[in-house]
Design a protein around this motif. Structure first.
Motif, short mmCIF file in Angstrom:
data_model
loop_
_atom_site.label_atom_id
_atom_site.label_comp_id
_atom_site.label_asym_id
_atom_site.label_seq_id
_atom_site.Cartn_x
_atom_site.Cartn_y
_atom_site.Cartn_z
N GLN A 81 0.82 -1.20 0.00
CA GLN A 81 0.00 0.00 0.00
C GLN A 81 0.86 1.26 0.00
OE1 GLN A 81 -2.75 0.12 3.22
NE2 GLN A 81 -3.78 1.96 2.52
N THR A 82 1.94 1.26 0.82
CA THR A 82 2.82 2.42 0.88
C THR A 82 3.49 2.66 -0.47
OG1 THR A 82 3.25 1.97 3.20
CG2 THR A 82 4.78 3.44 2.07
N TYR A 83 3.99 1.54 -1.08
CA TYR A 83 4.63 1.66 -2.39
C TYR A 83 3.67 2.22 -3.42
CZ TYR A 83 6.05 0.24 -7.05
OH TYR A 83 6.33 0.24 -8.37
N ASN A 84 2.44 1.73 -3.43
CA ASN A 84 1.47 2.18 -4.42
C ASN A 84 1.18 3.66 -4.29
OD1 ASN A 84 1.18 -0.27 -5.66
ND2 ASN A 84 -0.56 -0.93 -4.45
N LYS A 85 1.11 4.18 -3.07
CA LYS A 85 0.85 5.60 -2.88
C LYS A 85 1.97 6.44 -3.52
CE LYS A 85 -2.18 6.03 1.11
NZ LYS A 85 -3.07 6.96 0.41
N ILE A 86 3.22 6.05 -3.22
CA ILE A 86 4.35 6.78 -3.79
C ILE A 86 4.35 6.67 -5.31
CG2 ILE A 86 6.87 6.90 -3.86
CD1 ILE A 86 6.84 5.83 -0.99
N TYR A 87 4.14 5.44 -5.77
CA TYR A 87 4.17 5.18 -7.21
C TYR A 87 3.06 5.95 -7.93
CZ TYR A 87 4.38 2.36 -11.50
OH TYR A 87 4.50 1.94 -12.79
N GLN A 88 1.85 5.90 -7.37
CA GLN A 88 0.70 6.53 -8.02
C GLN A 88 0.81 8.04 -7.98
OE1 GLN A 88 -1.72 4.88 -9.68
NE2 GLN A 88 -0.59 3.00 -9.26
N GLN A 89 1.48 8.62 -6.97
CA GLN A 89 1.52 10.06 -6.83
C GLN A 89 2.83 10.67 -7.31
OE1 GLN A 89 0.59 10.95 -2.75
NE2 GLN A 89 -1.35 9.87 -2.80
N ALA A 90 3.71 9.86 -7.90
CA ALA A 90 4.99 10.37 -8.38
C ALA A 90 4.76 11.47 -9.42
CB ALA A 90 5.82 9.24 -8.99
N PRO A 91 5.53 12.55 -9.36
CA PRO A 91 5.31 13.66 -10.29
C PRO A 91 5.90 13.41 -11.67
CG PRO A 91 7.10 14.17 -8.80
CD PRO A 91 6.55 12.85 -8.34
N ILE A 92 6.47 12.24 -11.92
CA ILE A 92 6.97 11.90 -13.24
C ILE A 92 6.31 10.61 -13.69
CG2 ILE A 92 9.20 13.01 -12.83
CD1 ILE A 92 10.37 10.19 -12.51
N GLY A 93 6.30 10.38 -15.01
CA GLY A 93 5.72 9.16 -15.54
C GLY A 93 6.66 7.98 -15.33
N ILE A 94 6.11 6.87 -14.86
CA ILE A 94 6.92 5.67 -14.59
C ILE A 94 6.22 4.48 -15.23
CG2 ILE A 94 7.99 4.23 -12.83
CD1 ILE A 94 7.54 6.58 -10.87
N ALA A 95 6.97 3.71 -15.99
CA ALA A 95 6.41 2.51 -16.62
C ALA A 95 7.36 1.35 -16.39
CB ALA A 95 6.20 2.71 -18.13
N VAL A 96 6.88 0.33 -15.73
CA VAL A 96 7.66 -0.88 -15.49
C VAL A 96 7.27 -1.91 -16.55
CG1 VAL A 96 8.16 -2.73 -13.86
CG2 VAL A 96 7.75 -0.42 -13.02
N SER A 97 8.27 -2.43 -17.25
CA SER A 97 8.05 -3.49 -18.24
C SER A 97 7.12 -3.06 -19.36
CB SER A 97 7.51 -4.76 -17.54
OG SER A 97 7.45 -5.84 -18.43
N PHE A 98 7.31 -1.82 -19.88
CA PHE A 98 6.49 -1.33 -21.00
C PHE A 98 7.00 -2.00 -22.27
CE2 PHE A 98 5.06 2.81 -23.32
CZ PHE A 98 4.08 2.08 -23.98
N ASN A 99 6.13 -2.78 -22.91
CA ASN A 99 6.54 -3.59 -24.05
C ASN A 99 6.77 -2.77 -25.31
OD1 ASN A 99 3.58 -4.09 -23.08
ND2 ASN A 99 3.41 -3.80 -25.30
N ARG A 100 7.69 -3.25 -26.13
CA ARG A 100 8.00 -2.58 -27.39
C ARG A 100 6.91 -2.86 -28.42
NH1 ARG A 100 13.26 -4.18 -31.17
NH2 ARG A 100 12.49 -3.28 -33.13
N GLU A 101 6.52 -4.14 -28.59
CA GLU A 101 5.51 -4.52 -29.56
C GLU A 101 4.16 -4.64 -28.85
OE1 GLU A 101 9.46 -6.54 -30.11
OE2 GLU A 101 7.87 -6.68 -28.61
N PRO A 102 3.07 -4.70 -29.63
CA PRO A 102 1.75 -4.93 -29.01
C PRO A 102 1.76 -6.24 -28.23
CG PRO A 102 1.50 -4.23 -31.30
CD PRO A 102 2.96 -4.49 -31.10
N CYS A 103 1.12 -6.23 -27.05
CA CYS A 103 1.09 -7.41 -26.19
C CYS A 103 -0.28 -7.55 -25.55
CB CYS A 103 2.13 -7.29 -25.06
SG CYS A 103 3.79 -7.79 -25.53
N THR A 104 -0.62 -8.80 -25.24
CA THR A 104 -1.79 -9.07 -24.41
C THR A 104 -1.38 -9.06 -22.95
OG1 THR A 104 -1.48 -11.46 -24.41
CG2 THR A 104 -2.76 -10.50 -26.24
N GLU A 105 -2.35 -9.11 -22.07
CA GLU A 105 -2.05 -9.14 -20.63
C GLU A 105 -1.30 -10.40 -20.25
OE1 GLU A 105 -5.48 -8.54 -18.25
OE2 GLU A 105 -4.38 -8.62 -16.36
#
Length: 823
Positions: A137-161
């Motif tokens: 929960q603590t991590y999510n708050k920091i992550y969700q409210q970060a003033p910069i865009g953050i993407a973990v494991s953003f795929n290069r090609e189109p992907c399904t879940e």
């Protein structure tokens, strides 16, 4: 702590300019690589190095190579300074470990944006490394409210879940690009990259994937859904998500569209100083040091910052700058300037401005006095920046620090703060703290899960909030406790009535969940010399008594008897501290109770039982002093002393040729959760040359009430090294026979309460027999503790119990008397 930056450049002008630009960071400078290396080794650690390539004595590449060889590069982010025609140097620098480059001439916005990005990257990398040991929960708050865009494991090609289950994109990243997280995953970043930027992006990306570089940074454009594009500064770094996963990286972006537009305009033509200043954020100024702060120069940023055109502020034509400073800050600002100017120091002040439309904004002013050759003050120069958003974030952080994240109720930190302030007033008012203590919440969690318990706590909190008033405030204390603070108390009857109303409101909800409720109250006056921590401790003690008093109204007021108990606990704690400090350590000793083979009554081992002989309290039960040790975290040094004494006893057995006996040592869950416990135990055994089969570890079932996986993993390490693991007092805690199959144990010790019932009736006896049968089916040895008569022994023998201990055979024996029994 501010970011520490080392600037290594042979140009004194560049060093001075960079240090001035980064005034709100901690900056040190060096004139060449050799000097920079000396500073780095003597005064480190630093977070970043801004490194010129072309320098005398030791150039930038030599500097990079040396710090890489010395292992100094691992925790350092190096940005190299290059000229626009030095592409080869940029590539070589990145290959040698630099993470970014800055081209000369250096632009303030570009430098600050990159520093901010790398500062944020350092912060986020630390957060990612600590993610699995922190609350989600603590991590999510920091992550969700970060003033910069953050993407973990953003795929290069189109992907399904299913193809990319690790992707995680925060709201700011979605806001900057204009796409939702699902759309970003389904499209892939390559499809959203501007055609002119794809080639450079893919070149960096493929080098990172191949392992040639650890990450990269670049400015690029993302195409938005409306056909426009947004410029971002992007930092990409490798992370280890999964060995077979394709997209093991994290990317962070910051919208730099405005900066890029400003850069484009600057590149189109040469601009004068006023034009340059007009494109800086905020308001740049030069003013007189007079009662009006008469402006002699104001940049065009004045319009956006204050609502007034720059010409309105010049020479007080429409309004004086003093008039737009919020009235309550005018005296303060003037005093700060008057204190700083004689010392030739720089101003850093935050205050509020009143804009033309009447709204208020927070600003940060950075300025300095300009003096002539005679030392006379000519003017003030500086810049004023809008920091309203920063202030808003500070307020949000303050709220989070003072409130429980799940219920929104003020937390223990907030209560400590309010209570301390009230106690310092000494106004003589009668006050009280009342704990609302909920039992068995951990059982609800085990049965229904964490989220169910959290929702239940929220329902309870919502009910309790209905009882708040101007003289009663509510705080979330610990996982299973709330606290009402009575700011004014007329009589104890008022508290009793209040508790009765609460009890009636909560009774149906808690009864349904089989949760007990207890109230504990401590009354006090603010004119007494009272310690806040002592008050809260007294309140919690009373609330625990309240849980035990499940009568019509389970409320207990802290009294003299409990005060005596508290003083007794503190005396025990003081004795334990002295023992850990090697003051009269002989007061803690071990007695050993033999454990026998049930078939022939031969001794096979011993249980080490701790004893405390207090100077003031006499003999103290281990149940009492071990509980105090665990509560005060003294169990770590006390536990290590117990282990040391037990291993010394085993060593004495060896020396007398009695190598076939083992000793069982009771271990606290706090010890097991210590990361280096196994290493400590193995090292201690090595010191005394003790074989693993001579050491048994006893744990109670309560260790599995939380941290089950961590503790079971530790037990697995101990068991794999040949140490036997026993569950003590089986049948009284959280385990079940069905769960024993999963545990890394060798033995069950049946609690004395079951042995006592063997003489009562057939039904109670059958339970013990069933435990023995099931334990044997799971391959576990069974020890019966507390055997006191022949009938109990006969029953256990007829049901194939393996080992026994108890007063029927031996009481716990002092160490020097053991050998009289064995020899």
């Amino acid at each position: 702590m501010t970011t520490r930056i080392l600037v290594v450049d042979d140009s004194s002008a560049d060093r001075l300019m960079i240090k001035s630009m980064l005034g709100h960071y901690t900056v040190q400078t060096a004139s060449n690589g050799q000097e920079g290396l000396a500073i780095l080794e003597a005064e480190g650690p630093f977070d970043m190095v801004i490194l010129d390539i072309n320098m005398p004595v030791m150039n930038g590449f030599e500097f990079l190579e040396i710090i890489k060889e010395k292992g100094l590069l691992r925790n350092l982010r190096v940005m190299i300074l290059t000229n626009y025609d030095e592409n080869d140097n940029e590539i070589r620098g990145l290959q040698m470990g630099a993470v970014d480059y800055i081209r000369k001439p250096i632009q303030l916005e570009s430098l600050i944006a990159r520093i901010e990005i790398h500062t944020e990257l350092l912060r986020m990398q630390k957060l990612l490394e600590e993610e699995f040991s922190k609350q989600t929960q603590t991590y999510n708050k920091i992550y969700q409210q970060a003033p910069i865009g953050i993407a973990v494991s953003f795929n290069r090609e189109p992907c399904t879940e299913d193809e990319n289950p690790y992707i995680n994109i925060n709201p700011m990243y979605q806001e900057i690009t204009g796409y939702s997280s699902d759309m970003l995953r389904s499209l892939g970043w390559e499809a959203l990259t501007h055609p002119d930027d794809i080639s450079e992006n893919l070149r960096y990306y493929e080098r990172m994937v191949s392992g040639e570089i650890e990450g990269y940074t670049m400015d690029k454009r993302f195409l938005r859904p409306d056909g426009t594009y947004v410029w971002v500064n992007m930092v990409v770094s490798k992370i280890d998500l999964h060995v077979n996963h394709k997209y093991n990286h994290v990317s962070m972006i910051q919208n730099i569209t405005l900066r890029k537009e400003a850069e484009q305009r600057l590149m189109e033509s040469e601009r004068s100083k006023s034009v340059l200043l007009s494109h800086l954020p905020g308001l740049a100024y030069r003013c007189k040091y007079d009662e009006h702060w008469t402006m002699e120069f104001v940049s065009d940023g004045a319009k956006e910052l204050t609502g007034y055109d720059s010409k309105d502020l010049l020479f007080n034509q429409a309004v004086t700058f003093n008039e737009i400073i919020a009235e309550e800050y005018r005296t303060m600002l003037r005093k700060v300037w008057s204190d700083l100017l004689p010392l030739r120091q720089t101003l850093n002040a935050e205050y509020e401005l009143v804009k033309k439309d009447g709204s208020r904004i927070w600003v940060l002013e950075k300025g300095q006095g300009i003096f002539n050759e005679e030392g006379e003050l000519e003017a003030l120069e500086g810049i004023i920046l809008d920091v309203t958003e920063k202030k808003r974030m500070e307020e949000n952080l303050k709220f989070q620090m003072e409130h429980d994240s799940w219920t929104g109720i003020r937390n223990q930190y907030s209560l400590d703060k309010v209570l301390t302030e009230d106690l310092n007033r000494h106004d003589g008012s009668s006050k009280a703290l009342m704990a609302v203590n909920l039992s068995y919440l951990h059982v609800v969690t085990l049965v229904y899960g964490h989220h169910y318990t959290q929702d239940l706590i929220k329902k309870i909190a919502d009910t309790l909030l209905l009882y708040c008033s101007s003289d009663k405030s509510l705080y979330k204390f610990q996982d299973n406790q709330f606290v009402f603070y009575f700011h004014e108390v007329s009589s104890r009857e008022d508290i009793l009535k209040f508790a009765k109303d609460l009890h009636e409101s909560l009774e149906n909800l808690l009864l349904l969940e089989r949760i007990n409720l207890g109230f504990g109250v401590v009354e006090f006056r603010s004119d007494h010399n009272t310690d806040g921590d002592r008050l809260m401790k007294s309140m919690l003690i009373a609330s625990e008594k309240g849980l035990e008093n499940q009568e019509q109204l389970p409320i207990i007021f802290f009294d003299e008897e409990m005060e005596a108990g508290l003083l007794r606990e503190e005396e025990i704690k003081k004795e334990l501290v002295q023992i850990t400090d090697h003051i009269n350590p002989e007061r803690l000793s071990l007695h050993y109770q033999p454990i026998l083979n049930i078939k022939d009554h031969t001794i096979v081992g011993f249980e080490a039982l701790a004893r405390l002989d207090s100077t003031y309290l006499g003999k103290v039960s281990p149940v009492e002093f071990i509980a105090v040790a665990e509560k005060s975290k003294l169990i770590i040094p006390i536990g290590e002393r117990i282990i040391d004494m037990a291993l010394k006893f085993i060593k004495r057995l060896y020396e007398k040729g009695l190598n076939n006996y083992w000793v069982s040592i009771n271990i606290s869950p706090i010890q097991l959760l210590k990361e280096d416990f196994c290493a400590y135990l193995f090292n201690a055994m090595g010191t005394y040359q003790i074989q693993p089969e001579s050491v048994h570890i006893e744990i109670t079932e309560t260790v599995f009430s939380s941290n089950y996986d961590d503790i079971n993993k530790t037990l697995g390490v101990l068991k794999a090294h040949g140490i036997h693991i026993s569950i003590d007092d089986f049948g009284t805690g959280y385990s079940s026979l069905s769960r024993e199959r999963e545990l890394n144990i060798n033995c069950l010790k049946i609690d004395k309460s079951f042995i006592d019932k063997l003489t009562e009736n057939e039904e109670n006896s059958a339970i013990t027999g069933d435990i023995i049968v099931m334990a044997h089916r799971l391959g576990h040895t069974v020890i019966a503790e507390g055997v006191e008569n022949e009938k109990q022994l006969s029953y256990l023998k007829s049901h194939q119990c393996d080992l026994v201990q108890g007063y029927y055979f031996y009481k716990p024996i002092q160490v020097n008397e053991i050998f009289d029994v064995l020899l």
